[in-house]
Scaffold this motif. Structure first.
Motif, mmCIF file in Angstrom:
data_model
loop_
_atom_site.group_PDB
_atom_site.id
_atom_site.type_symbol
_atom_site.label_atom_id
_atom_site.label_comp_id
_atom_site.label_asym_id
_atom_site.label_seq_id
_atom_site.Cartn_x
_atom_site.Cartn_y
_atom_site.Cartn_z
ATOM 1 N N PHE A 1 0.276 5.596 0.306
ATOM 2 C CA PHE A 1 -0.707 6.544 0.809
ATOM 3 C C PHE A 1 -0.371 7.947 0.338
ATOM 4 O O PHE A 1 0.788 8.323 0.258
ATOM 5 N N MET B 1 2.692 8.218 17.618
ATOM 6 C CA MET B 1 3.951 8.511 16.957
ATOM 7 C C MET B 1 4.277 9.991 17.045
ATOM 8 O O MET B 1 3.368 10.838 17.149
ATOM 9 N N TYR C 1 -2.455 -0.513 14.125
ATOM 10 C CA TYR C 1 -1.207 -0.226 13.413
ATOM 11 C C TYR C 1 -1.385 -0.422 11.925
ATOM 12 O O TYR C 1 -0.985 0.390 11.124
ATOM 13 N N TYR D 1 6.628 12.744 14.859
ATOM 14 C CA TYR D 1 7.391 13.004 13.658
ATOM 15 C C TYR D 1 8.064 14.365 13.779
ATOM 16 O O TYR D 1 7.529 15.291 14.387
ATOM 17 N N GLN E 1 4.118 2.147 4.584
ATOM 18 C CA GLN E 1 4.186 1.569 5.929
ATOM 19 C C GLN E 1 5.440 0.731 6.085
ATOM 20 O O GLN E 1 5.753 -0.078 5.224
ATOM 21 N N GLY E 2 6.150 0.930 7.220
ATOM 22 C CA GLY E 2 7.319 0.132 7.520
ATOM 23 C C GLY E 2 7.128 -0.629 8.812
ATOM 24 O O GLY E 2 6.049 -0.649 9.378
ATOM 25 N N ALA E 3 8.210 -1.227 9.293
ATOM 26 C CA ALA E 3 8.123 -2.057 10.493
ATOM 27 C C ALA E 3 7.829 -1.233 11.741
ATOM 28 O O ALA E 3 7.189 -1.713 12.669
ATOM 29 N N ASP E 4 8.297 -0.004 11.762
ATOM 30 C CA ASP E 4 8.153 0.824 12.960
ATOM 31 C C ASP E 4 7.458 2.142 12.661
ATOM 32 O O ASP E 4 7.791 3.151 13.247
ATOM 33 N N GLY E 5 6.517 2.108 11.783
ATOM 34 C CA GLY E 5 5.801 3.343 11.491
ATOM 35 C C GLY E 5 5.779 3.632 10.006
ATOM 36 O O GLY E 5 6.188 2.826 9.188
ATOM 37 N N TYR E 6 5.331 4.795 9.677
ATOM 38 C CA TYR E 6 5.142 5.179 8.287
ATOM 39 C C TYR E 6 6.226 6.145 7.854
ATOM 40 O O TYR E 6 6.557 7.094 8.565
ATOM 41 N N THR E 7 6.769 5.901 6.660
ATOM 42 C CA THR E 7 7.805 6.757 6.087
ATOM 43 C C THR E 7 7.171 7.659 5.053
ATOM 44 O O THR E 7 6.304 7.228 4.293
ATOM 45 N N PHE E 8 7.643 8.904 5.000
ATOM 46 C CA PHE E 8 7.097 9.889 4.080
ATOM 47 C C PHE E 8 8.135 10.336 3.068
ATOM 48 O O PHE E 8 9.334 10.377 3.353
ATOM 49 N N GLY E 9 7.644 10.687 1.879
ATOM 50 C CA GLY E 9 8.481 11.359 0.908
ATOM 51 C C GLY E 9 8.721 12.802 1.331
ATOM 52 O O GLY E 9 8.142 13.284 2.317
ATOM 53 N N GLY F 1 -3.977 0.910 7.425
ATOM 54 C CA GLY F 1 -3.913 1.413 6.070
ATOM 55 C C GLY F 1 -3.474 2.844 5.996
ATOM 56 O O GLY F 1 -3.961 3.595 5.157
ATOM 57 N N GLY F 2 -2.569 3.230 6.859
ATOM 58 C CA GLY F 2 -2.000 4.564 6.737
ATOM 59 C C GLY F 2 -2.833 5.673 7.304
ATOM 60 O O GLY F 2 -2.444 6.826 7.247
ATOM 61 N N LEU G 1 -3.326 7.668 9.646
ATOM 62 C CA LEU G 1 -2.882 8.313 10.858
ATOM 63 C C LEU G 1 -3.631 9.627 11.022
ATOM 64 O O LEU G 1 -3.894 10.322 10.053
ATOM 65 N N GLY H 1 9.888 16.064 4.130
ATOM 66 C CA GLY H 1 8.777 15.269 4.620
ATOM 67 C C GLY H 1 8.952 14.934 6.091
ATOM 68 O O GLY H 1 10.043 15.049 6.643
ATOM 69 N N PRO H 2 7.879 14.535 6.770
ATOM 70 C CA PRO H 2 7.975 14.139 8.179
ATOM 71 C C PRO H 2 8.879 12.924 8.352
ATOM 72 O O PRO H 2 8.839 11.994 7.554
ATOM 73 N N MET I 1 0.829 -1.209 0.000
ATOM 74 C CA MET I 1 0.000 0.000 0.000
ATOM 75 C C MET I 1 0.864 1.259 0.000
ATOM 76 O O MET I 1 1.901 1.315 0.660
ATOM 77 N N TYR J 1 7.880 5.916 18.334
ATOM 78 C CA TYR J 1 6.664 5.144 18.101
ATOM 79 C C TYR J 1 6.383 4.358 19.379
ATOM 80 O O TYR J 1 7.241 3.634 19.864
ATOM 81 N N LEU K 1 9.995 9.946 11.127
ATOM 82 C CA LEU K 1 9.552 9.304 12.354
ATOM 83 C C LEU K 1 10.631 9.382 13.435
ATOM 84 O O LEU K 1 11.765 8.979 13.241
ATOM 85 N N LEU L 1 -5.102 12.386 5.212
ATOM 86 C CA LEU L 1 -5.014 11.311 4.229
ATOM 87 C C LEU L 1 -6.000 11.559 3.102
ATOM 88 O O LEU L 1 -7.195 11.780 3.357
ATOM 89 N N TYR M 1 -1.071 11.992 1.155
ATOM 90 C CA TYR M 1 -1.534 12.946 2.145
ATOM 91 C C TYR M 1 -1.484 14.361 1.576
ATOM 92 O O TYR M 1 -0.706 14.657 0.667
#
Lengths: 112, 113
Positions: A33, B34, B95, B36, A96-104, B98-99, B101, B43-44, A31, B49, B46, A45, A35
């Protein structure tokens, strides 16, 4: 964590035109996303893009205004259509990653 | 009422100060929290968490969650000019939601040398 390349980083567009934003991830993800971050506002979102199916839009966002493509597991595009000054925002893709969401790094759009 | 409230600041502190950033929320179902950090034109990123209540420490950063009060905090010890950025809290019920947040408005922090 995944590395996301997003482009363009910024653009100034005329009202009534459309802009397509590209997001490339360095690994396969199920997936992606999209924003929006309006000036002085929190991130909101827009939609979730799954490979091989239609994107799922959040309340207040419609496909005609924000069409999304997801041709493979590492790439997605968001188009902002028929733009008006109210569309001036930062648009970000996320995975989505292992420890949260990464953003561009985001696309800063100004509509004049 | 917004689901997540965060004081937008701006907050200005001298180098070396302890910084406290806070968010309150209304949805008692939130379980994942979380923080950020967002530098200008980036971009934000992380920072922390946490799941459910309690504290979590990572170097100079400590995240606290108080679910009974619906209140989360981020503490920055020995703040540095490089900590100058906008800090966003974010939370979700699941968690793998689906994003989706839910973000606070962000607090702009400036650490003066």
């Amino acid at each position: 964590s995944a590395v996301i390349s997003q482009k363009p980083s910024r653009d100034i567009c005329q009202r009534g035109t459309s802009l397509t934003i590209q997001c490339q991830v360095d690994s396969q993800v199920t997936m992606m996303f999209w924003y929006r971050q309006q000036p002085g506002q929190s991130l909101t979102l827009i939609a979730t893009a799954n490979q091989g199916s239609e994107a799922t839009y959040e309340s207040g966002f419609v496909i005609d205004k924000f069409p999304i493509s997801r041709p493979n597991l590492t790439f997605s595009t968001l188009t902002v259509s028929n733009m008006s000054p109210e569309d001036s925002s930062i648009y970000l893709c996320s995975v989505q990653g292992a420890d949260g969401y990464t953003f561009g790094s985001g696309t800063r759009l100004t509509v004049v | 009422q917004k689901e997540v409230e965060q004081d937008p600041g701006p907050l200005s502190v001298p180098e070396g100060a302890i910084v406290s950033l806070n968010c309150t929320y209304s949805n008692s179902a939130f379980q994942y929290f979380m923080w950020y950090r967002q530098y200008s034109r980036k971009g934000p990123e992380l920072l922390m968490y946490t799941y459910s209540s309690g504290n979590k420490e990572d170097g100079r950063f400590t995240a606290q969650v108080d679910k009974s009060s619906k209140y989360i905090s981020l503490f920055i010890r020995d703040s540095q000019p490089s900590d100058s950025a906008t800090y966003l809290c974010a939370m979700s019920v699941y968690y793998n939601q689906g994003g989706k947040l839910i973000f606070g408005q962000g607090t702009e922090l400036s650490v003066k040398p």
